[in-house]
Scaffold this active site. Structure first.
Site, PDB file in Angstrom:
ATOM      1  N   GLU A  35       0.825  -1.216   0.000  1.00  0.00           N
ATOM      2  CA  GLU A  35       0.000   0.000   0.000  1.00  0.00           C
ATOM      3  C   GLU A  35       0.865   1.274   0.000  1.00  0.00           C
ATOM      4  O   GLU A  35       0.485   2.288  -0.569  1.00  0.00           O
ATOM      5  CB  GLU A  35      -0.934  -0.069   1.217  1.00  0.00           C
ATOM      6  CG  GLU A  35      -2.187   0.745   1.153  1.00  0.00           C
ATOM      7  CD  GLU A  35      -2.892   0.777  -0.209  1.00  0.00           C
ATOM      8  OE1 GLU A  35      -3.157   1.910  -0.668  1.00  0.00           O
ATOM      9  OE2 GLU A  35      -3.183  -0.279  -0.801  1.00  0.00           O
ATOM     10  N   HIS A  37       3.777   1.737  -1.559  1.00  0.00           N
ATOM     11  CA  HIS A  37       4.144   2.001  -2.961  1.00  0.00           C
ATOM     12  C   HIS A  37       2.933   2.508  -3.748  1.00  0.00           C
ATOM     13  O   HIS A  37       3.046   3.411  -4.578  1.00  0.00           O
ATOM     14  CB  HIS A  37       4.613   0.710  -3.646  1.00  0.00           C
ATOM     15  CG  HIS A  37       5.838   0.086  -3.063  1.00  0.00           C
ATOM     16  ND1 HIS A  37       5.815  -1.111  -2.406  1.00  0.00           N
ATOM     17  CD2 HIS A  37       7.127   0.505  -3.038  1.00  0.00           C
ATOM     18  CE1 HIS A  37       7.043  -1.432  -2.010  1.00  0.00           C
ATOM     19  NE2 HIS A  37       7.855  -0.460  -2.370  1.00  0.00           N
ATOM     20  N   GLN A  61      23.033  -1.866  -4.407  1.00  0.00           N
ATOM     21  CA  GLN A  61      22.796  -1.211  -3.124  1.00  0.00           C
ATOM     22  C   GLN A  61      22.767  -2.207  -1.950  1.00  0.00           C
ATOM     23  O   GLN A  61      22.510  -1.811  -0.827  1.00  0.00           O
ATOM     24  CB  GLN A  61      21.526  -0.362  -3.157  1.00  0.00           C
ATOM     25  CG  GLN A  61      20.226  -1.125  -3.261  1.00  0.00           C
ATOM     26  CD  GLN A  61      19.044  -0.202  -3.507  1.00  0.00           C
ATOM     27  OE1 GLN A  61      18.883   0.369  -4.583  1.00  0.00           O
ATOM     28  NE2 GLN A  61      18.194  -0.032  -2.501  1.00  0.00           N
ATOM     29  N   LYS A 149       9.518   6.696   4.473  1.00  0.00           N
ATOM     30  CA  LYS A 149      10.054   5.631   5.330  1.00  0.00           C
ATOM     31  C   LYS A 149      11.576   5.541   5.194  1.00  0.00           C
ATOM     32  O   LYS A 149      12.283   5.342   6.154  1.00  0.00           O
ATOM     33  CB  LYS A 149       9.414   4.284   5.044  1.00  0.00           C
ATOM     34  CG  LYS A 149       9.751   3.321   6.182  1.00  0.00           C
ATOM     35  CD  LYS A 149       9.154   1.990   6.015  1.00  0.00           C
ATOM     36  CE  LYS A 149       9.847   1.113   5.119  1.00  0.00           C
ATOM     37  NZ  LYS A 149      11.030   0.562   4.996  1.00  0.00           N
ATOM     38  N   GLN A 153      17.426   8.180   2.606  1.00  0.00           N
ATOM     39  CA  GLN A 153      17.478   8.017   1.156  1.00  0.00           C
ATOM     40  C   GLN A 153      16.870   9.225   0.442  1.00  0.00           C
ATOM     41  O   GLN A 153      17.443   9.750  -0.522  1.00  0.00           O
ATOM     42  CB  GLN A 153      16.725   6.743   0.764  1.00  0.00           C
ATOM     43  CG  GLN A 153      16.460   6.601  -0.727  1.00  0.00           C
ATOM     44  CD  GLN A 153      15.852   5.272  -1.084  1.00  0.00           C
ATOM     45  OE1 GLN A 153      16.551   4.272  -1.125  1.00  0.00           O
ATOM     46  NE2 GLN A 153      14.555   5.226  -1.353  1.00  0.00           N
ATOM     47  N   VAL A 176       3.234   5.015   5.017  1.00  0.00           N
ATOM     48  CA  VAL A 176       1.945   4.322   5.154  1.00  0.00           C
ATOM     49  C   VAL A 176       2.153   3.190   6.165  1.00  0.00           C
ATOM     50  O   VAL A 176       3.122   2.436   6.073  1.00  0.00           O
ATOM     51  CB  VAL A 176       1.455   3.779   3.793  1.00  0.00           C
ATOM     52  CG1 VAL A 176       0.165   2.990   3.968  1.00  0.00           C
ATOM     53  CG2 VAL A 176       1.246   4.926   2.814  1.00  0.00           C
TER      54      VAL A 176
HETATM   55  O1  PAF Z   1      13.599   2.652  -1.880  1.00  0.00           O
HETATM   56  C1  PAF Z   1      13.798   1.723  -2.711  1.00  0.00           C
HETATM   57  O2  PAF Z   1      12.979   0.851  -2.932  1.00  0.00           O
HETATM   58  C2  PAF Z   1      15.113   1.695  -3.463  1.00  0.00           C
HETATM   59  O3  PAF Z   1      16.169   2.104  -2.659  1.00  0.00           O
HETATM   60  C3  PAF Z   1      15.070   2.495  -4.781  1.00  0.00           C
HETATM   61  C4  PAF Z   1      14.860   3.956  -4.546  1.00  0.00           C
HETATM   62  C5  PAF Z   1      13.976   1.951  -5.681  1.00  0.00           C
HETATM   63  C6  PAF Z   1      16.402   2.324  -5.523  1.00  0.00           C
HETATM   64  O4  PAF Z   1      16.676   1.004  -5.810  1.00  0.00           O
END
Ligand code: PAF
Length: 274
Positions: A35, A37, A61, A149, A153, A176
Site C-alpha cells: 500500500e 508504494h 545497493q 520511510k 534516502q 503508510v
Molecule cells: O527505496 C527503494 O525501494 C530503493 O532504494 C530504490 C529507490 C527503488 C532504488 O533502488
C-alpha cells in the site's frame, strides 16, 4: 499499461511522451509492492500525465551479507497492482541490462550518506544514487516520488538532484502504516506474528521524543524500550531534518530515525518532530 524490460526502449518511449507534451512521473521501487508504494503511484497519477513505475531489486545497493538473493519478488502481482493503481508503464529491467559488462561509473554522495544507514551499510547509497540517476535518465521524468520511510534516502536523493542539476522535482510522501502502526515494508514479509508484534515498539519509539527533550536522555530511554521488546538496536538518532546532524536538544522539524533487527530482519522507521 506498457511493459518494458529494455532500458533503451523505455527511454525512447519516454522521450516520445515528452515530445507529445506529456508530464512524466517516476516511481522507483524494488517491487513486492504494498500500500505504501501504491500511495506513491496514486500521487504520481495526480501530478503527471504519464506514470512510470520501475521494479528492480538493485544489486548494487546490497552489501555482501545482506538479503539481495532472498529479497521478496513477485512480478505478476506487481504488474496487477501497478495496473490497478493507474500506472502507464512498468519497467522490469534485468541486472544485466541495467549494469552492462564492466559497468564502472557510480555516484557517491559524500555528506548526508555518511551516517545512519550509510555508516551501517557501506556502499548502500552509492548503489541507490547510481540506480536512481539511471532511472531519471531513462524515464525523462519531471517528478520522482519517494516514500518518507526511507528518510535518509530521500534526503540523499534530493541532494544528488540539487548538486548534479537534475531538472526534476522530488516529492516525498508520508509513511503508510498498517493498522497496528507498523510501517509498511516489503521486508515485513520476513516477520512472523510474534516479531510483527514486537516490531511495533519502533513506531512507538520514534514518536516518543518531543521538542525540548535532551537527545542523550530520550535516546537512551527509547533504545532501552526497543531492546526490552526483544529487538536488537542498530541505531536510534535524533537529527536535524535537513542536515542529518545529531541534535543535542530536540527541536521542531528534527527527524527521529531508528533501525533495528527483529530477528534477522532489519527494519527502519522514523518520524518528524512537531
Ligand atoms: O527505496 C527503494 O525501494 C530503493 O532504494 C530504490 C529507490 C527503488 C532504488 O533502488
Amino acid at each position: 499499461m506498457k511493459k518494458f524490460t529494455d532500458p533503451a526502449i523505455l527511454q525512447k518511449w519516454c522521450a516520445n511522451q515528452k515530445k507529445k507534451g506529456n508530464k512524466i512521473a517516476l516511481v522507483p521501487t524494488m517491487g513486492y509492492l504494498h500500500e505504501g508504494h501504491l500511495s506513491l503511484i496514486r500521487e504520481a497519477k495526480k501530478r503527471a500525465d504519464i506514470v512510470v513505475v520501475s521494479v528492480f531489486v538493485n544489486p548494487v545497493q546490497f552489501g555482501p551479507n545482506e538479503d539481495y538473493d532472498k529479497y521478496p519478488r513477485d512480478e505478476k502481482a506487481d504488474w496487477k497492482k501497478c495496473r490497478e493503481a493507474g500506472a502507464s508503464a512498468v519497467f522490469f529491467p534485468t541486472k544485466e541490462n541495467m549494469y552492462l559488462d564492466r559497468h564502472s561509473v557510480y555516484i557517491n554522495e559524500e555528506d548526508l550518506s555518511l551516517g545512519l544507514c550509510g555508516a551501517r551499510r557501506p556502499g548502500h547509497f552509492r548503489g541507490v544514487c547510481t540506480v536512481v540517476a539511471k532511472l531519471f535518465n531513462l524515464s525523462h521524468c519531471d517528478i520522482a516520488i519517494f516514500g518518507q520511510k526511507d528518510y535518509q534516502q530521500a534526503q540523499v536523493i534530493k541532494r544528488m538532484v540539487r548538486d548534479l542539476n537534475f531538472d526534476l522535482e522530488i516529492v516525498v510522501m508520508p509513511i503508510v502504516r498498517e493498522k497496528s502502526g507498523l510501517a509498511m515494508s516489503s521486508r515485513n514479509t520476513y516477520l512472523d506474528e510474534d516479531m510483527r508484534k514486537k516490531a511495533l515498539v519502533l513506531s512507538e519509539a520514534v514518536r516518543t521524543p518531543k521538542a525540548g527533550d535532551k537527545t542523550a536522555v530520550i535516546s537512551k530511554k527509547c533504545i532501552a524500550k526497543i531492546e526490552k521488546a526483544g529487538l536488537k538496536i542498530d541505531y536510534f538518532e535524533c537529527v536535524d531534518g535537513a542536515t542529518l546532524v545529531r541534535s543535542a536538544k530536540i527541536k521542531k522539524g528534527d527527524a527521529i530515525l531508528v533501525a533495528a533487527f527483529a530477528g534477522k530482519t532489519r527494519l527502519i522507521d522514523n518520524s518528524i518532530v512537531k
